[in-house]
Motif scaffolding. Structure first.
Motif, PDB file in Angstrom:
ATOM      1  N   SER A 105       0.858  -1.170  -0.085  1.00  0.00           N
ATOM      2  CA  SER A 105       0.138   0.137   0.051  1.00  0.00           C
ATOM      3  C   SER A 105       0.897   1.260   0.074  1.00  0.00           C
TER       4      SER A 105
ATOM      5  N   VAL B 280      -2.595  -5.017  -3.784  1.00  0.00           N
ATOM      6  CA  VAL B 280      -1.832  -3.856  -3.884  1.00  0.00           C
ATOM      7  C   VAL B 280      -3.253  -2.721  -3.873  1.00  0.00           C
TER       8      VAL B 280
ATOM      9  N   VAL C 268      -2.986   1.298  -4.447  1.00  0.00           N
ATOM     10  CA  VAL C 268      -2.001   2.660  -4.319  1.00  0.00           C
ATOM     11  C   VAL C 268      -2.875   3.602  -4.939  1.00  0.00           C
TER      12      VAL C 268
ATOM     13  N   PHE D 255       1.071   1.973  -9.385  1.00  0.00           N
ATOM     14  CA  PHE D 255       1.998   0.798  -8.798  1.00  0.00           C
ATOM     15  C   PHE D 255       3.287   0.446  -9.179  1.00  0.00           C
TER      16      PHE D 255
ATOM     17  N   ILE E  52      -4.715  -5.741  -8.051  1.00  0.00           N
ATOM     18  CA  ILE E  52      -3.828  -4.355  -7.780  1.00  0.00           C
ATOM     19  C   ILE E  52      -4.987  -3.387  -8.177  1.00  0.00           C
TER      20      ILE E  52
ATOM     21  N   GLY F 224      -4.474  -0.044  -8.694  1.00  0.00           N
ATOM     22  CA  GLY F 224      -3.437   1.010  -9.252  1.00  0.00           C
ATOM     23  C   GLY F 224      -3.214   0.726 -10.824  1.00  0.00           C
TER      24      GLY F 224
END
Length: 822
Positions: free
Chosen positions: A603, A626, A628, A645, A676, A678
């Motif tokens: 993160s 993830v 971001v 990311f 993910i 991001g």
């Protein structure tokens, strides 16, 4: 069966196991009859599998030699599981086999049992009628199991279907030519067959056929026949129970009496009128065979021979019987239901099929010598609940090792003998290449085990890489070299208190032991990875070393308070950690040959890239989660939107010089099973998005680009959920300069991914897209020299572009467009 039924519904190949009546529905005779047939088929089949054929130990049917011929001892025989009772004491006095052919004398022959079923109606057995049912002639009919003892000459096998067929195999086809005069059950039956002396069953000389649209079931006692039954264009058959018992085949010269067929109602009187029954048929004919040619013995209205087949037109039907090379048995029959309302002229009612009438079951009972001595053939078995190993025969076939002999004739004796089994009874053939048994006498398992008890590692050869030729020396060498790299614990209670100390200590320890691997296990707690805490380690001390940072999940937090640059490691792996970038804009720059992130939680907040990797490296991300973001302002406050990311950058972290001649080409990238939130920028730092006009100008120039066929830069993304791909500005800037070799992937494989976000952009020499979901990709486009796309779905427009070549598109959604450039 010749009874008044609507149709025969039972077919074993349908595997029906029951018939169930529904409320408010009509119960037909077919439902009742099929219930009986299903149960009978299941019971008979089960008994056949369990019991088969044989004589029960209690009350068996026996045959012995008497002073004036054979004597039968009444009893039971099971034939194919079916229990049959024989009550007669003499061959010539069988109730089910009147007037059998005489037994041979002075020669060897065998006796066998013929078991089959035939229908019985109230016309034959008045007890089936209840006088209390006023006006009702009869109710249900019955079937009777006939049990007949027959003989076969020496050398014949009564259980061989080729010599003693259980049923004929001629075929009947029925076509509807209309009209049929209503619904009916049409029946064709073999009335009689004659064979020349010594002929096989498949070589008859005459065959008599009869047919009826009433299933041949209109029958009365002759004394009760009157009125309409005796009138009309019919063929009447006068018969007795004895003629009904004379169906099928028998060896030797056997010409039993058949029911007489007459085109006019016969006139009988006296005893014949009292004992006879009569049924009517729509027609009959006689076929004769000369050589292989068949013909009609006499003209019959509507019957003719066509191409060697009998064709009969009757009652709106066309019958075709194929007699060529076929076997006919008296009693063979075909029943075909005719439903006129469901048929059109020319319709095939029934394809060519074999008869479904009487089926004979045979079992050899005994062999009789020329002197009349009897040898029983069927096995004698006890009832099932008393069956034991001593009742199961065993002949010791194949037992040549001395354990069994001729006295071991039952399974019980064989099992008793097995308790005495020893190693010397087990044969053993040593491998030809075995050094243990070379030059030794090894004939059985005991001798092999005796030698094995003294085996040593120094006597076992090995073909490994060790210079020593035996297993002992190889093991010594192996244990001298096999020293697994230990885990070094970091944190409270661990071998090192801080991560910086642990990395330095691990590298120094690995160097001292001659290893190139360091493995650190982060204990639960917070661990800081900051450049200032590891200044004594990076970069020069790490050359040629691989480093693994692992932990037990969320409890092991790897914190990045400031940007960290890691170079010179051969490989770097993050496994099972919680990576947290607490300050926006802080990132991790990796200039390492091989980088892997496995099962981590990551993160942070970044616009340019939370993880920045130098291009030309191997990069693997598997099963990571993830998140971001990047901060953006709106009139109503602050809105968190997805950040970047991962990005590939060069030559230095945190910057991307557009004027640099260096090309940030990506290396091998493998993404699998990641979630993910991001962007993933696989060409460089994310840049401003290209306008439609700018993109068209670039695609126009791409036709002059030379792709690098030897490039090892591949992208494989499977089973991921991502915000999306961004191409970044760098490849387009290079394309604007008319680069001879485009900075793009050699191959891109995307399969089973869910890709959100807008303006997804991807460049590759070849692109394979399989079963991806583009959730929100307005303006997104994918360009490659060759494209294969199958089963992809897009919720907004996605453009697939190819240069100079074509694309293969299979089963994609309509929102995926295709365009050729150049």
């Amino acid at each position: 069966m010749k009874t008044q039924i609507s149709r025969n519904g039972f077919r074993p190949d349908q595997r029906y196991s029951g018939v169930y009546q529904q409320q408010g529905r009509v119960l037909t005779d077919r439902d009742w009859n099929e219930t009986v047939d299903v149960l009978k088929h299941r019971i008979d089949g089960g008994l056949a599998d369990v019991l088969g054929t044989g004589l029960p130990r209690e009350r068996p049917f026996l045959i012995t030699k008497g002073p004036s011929g054979l004597i039968f001892q009444p009893g039971t025989v099971r034939v194919g599981g079916i229990a049959t009772r024989i009550d007669t004491t003499r061959y010539e006095q069988q109730a089910d086999y009147p007037s059998p052919p005489p037994l041979p004398t002075g020669q060897v022959y065998s006796l066998y049992l013929d078991v089959w079923d035939r229908p019985v109606t109230a016309a034959e057995d008045p007890d089936l009628r209840d006088p209390a049912l006023t006006g009702a002639y009869d109710t249900a009919t019955r079937t009777r199991t006939l049990v007949q003892v027959k003989w076969a000459p020496a050398g014949s096998d009564a259980e061989n279907p080729a010599q003693n067929p259980p049923r004929g195999n001629a075929t009947l086809a029925v076509k509807f030519v209309g009209p049929a005069g209503g619904d009916s059950l049409f029946r064709l039956e073999v009335h009689d067959v004659t064979w020349p002396a010594g002929a096989a069953p498949a070589a008859p000389s005459t065959v008599v056929l009869k047919w009826s649209r009433e299933n041949g079931a209109r029958q009365l006692r002759y004394a009760d026949a009157a009125g309409p039954f005796t009138q009309g264009s019919f063929v009447w058959e006068v018969w007795k129970p004895a003629t009904e018992a004379a169906l099928g085949w028998a060896f030797g010269a056997w010409a039993p009496a058949r029911g007489a067929l007459s085109p006019a109602f016969p006139q009988l009187s006296g005893t014949a009128a009292q004992e006879s029954l009569v049924r009517r048929w729509d027609g009959s004919c006689t076929l004769t065979r000369t050589g292989n040619a068949w013909s009609l013995a006499s003209p019959v209205t509507g019957a003719s021979m066509q191409n060697g087949k009998l064709v009969v037109a009757t009652g709106g039907l066309e019958l075709t019987v194929d007699p060529q090379g076929k076997t006919f048995l008296p009693g063979d029959s075909w029943s075909v239901p005719i439903r006129q309302s469901a048929l059109q002229p020319g319709a095939q009612v029934s394809a060519a099929s074999e008869p479904a009438g009487v089926v004979h079951r045979y079992a050899t009972l005994a062999t009789v010598s020329a002197a009349g001595d009897v040898t029983l053939r069927p096995p004698v078995f006890s009832i099932v609940e008393r069956l034991g190993a001593g009742d199961v025969r065993y002949d010791g076939t194949g037992a040549t090792n001395g354990l069994f002999d001729a006295t071991t004739d039952t399974a019980g004796k064989a099992l008793d003998r097995l308790w005495q089994l020893a190693a010397q009874h087990l044969a053993y053939a040593p491998p030809a290449s075995s050094g243990i048994y070379t030059g030794k006498t090894v004939a059985n398992a005991k001798q092999a085990l005796d030698l094995l008890a003294d085996v040593r590692a120094s006597r076992i050869s090995t073909s490994g890489r060790s210079a020593t030729p035996d297993l002992q020396g190889s093991l010594d060498t192996l244990f001298g070299r096999l020293r697994p790299t230990p885990w070094i614990t970091v944190g409270r209670g661990g071998q090192f208190a801080t991560l910086g100390e642990a990395i330095g200590g691990a590298i120094k320890k690995s160097a001292a032991l001659g290893r190139g691997e360091s493995r650190l296990w982060l204990l639960p707690g917070d661990h800081s990875l900051a450049a200032d805490g590891m200044s004594d380690v990076f970069p020069g001390d790490t050359l040629g070393t691989s480093l693994t940072l692992a932990g037990g999940g969320r409890t092991a937090r790897l914190l990045f308070p400031s940007t960290v640059v890691i170079r010179d490691f051969t490989a770097l792996s993050f496994h099972g950690l919680s990576l947290e970038f607490s300050t926006p804009g802080v990132f991790l720059y990796l200039d390492v040959d091989e980088v892997s992130f496995v099962k981590n939680r990551i993160s942070g907040a970044s616009k340019e890239g939370l993880i920045q990797v130098a291009p030309g490296r191997r990069l693997a991300l598997r099963d990571n989660v993830v998140a971001v973001t990047q901060a953006g302002s709106t009139p109503t406050g602050t809105l968190q939107v997805p950040g970047t990311f991962l990005s590939l950058v060069e030559p230095s972290p945190g910057s991307f010089p557009t004027s640099s001649p260096l090309k940030p080409l990506p290396g091998r990238v493998h993404l699998a099973g990641n979630e993910i939130l991001g962007w993933v920028s696989l060409y460089g730092m994310p840049g401003d998005e290209l306008s439609a006009a700018d993109r068209n100008q670039i695609t126009g120039r791409m036709t002059a680009i030379t792709f690098d066929p030897d490039s090892q830069r591949d992208l494989v993304a499977r089973n991921n959920k991502m915000t999306g791909f961004q191409a970044g500005a760098w490849p387009f800037l290079q394309i604007r300069k008319d680069s001879l070799i485009a900075p793009i992937y050699r191959r891109a494989v995307l399969a089973n991914n869910t890709i959100d976000g807008d303006t997804n952009q991807l460049l590759a020499c070849t692109a394979s897209l399989d079963a991806n979901l583009f959730a929100a990709t307005a303006g997104g486009w994918i360009m490659a020299d060759e494209i294969l796309a199958a089963g992809n779905t897009a919720r907004a427009a996605v453009t697939l572009g190819t240069l100079r070549k074509t694309a293969t598109l299979v089963g994609n959604s309509s929102r995926i467009n295709f365009q050729v450039y150049g």
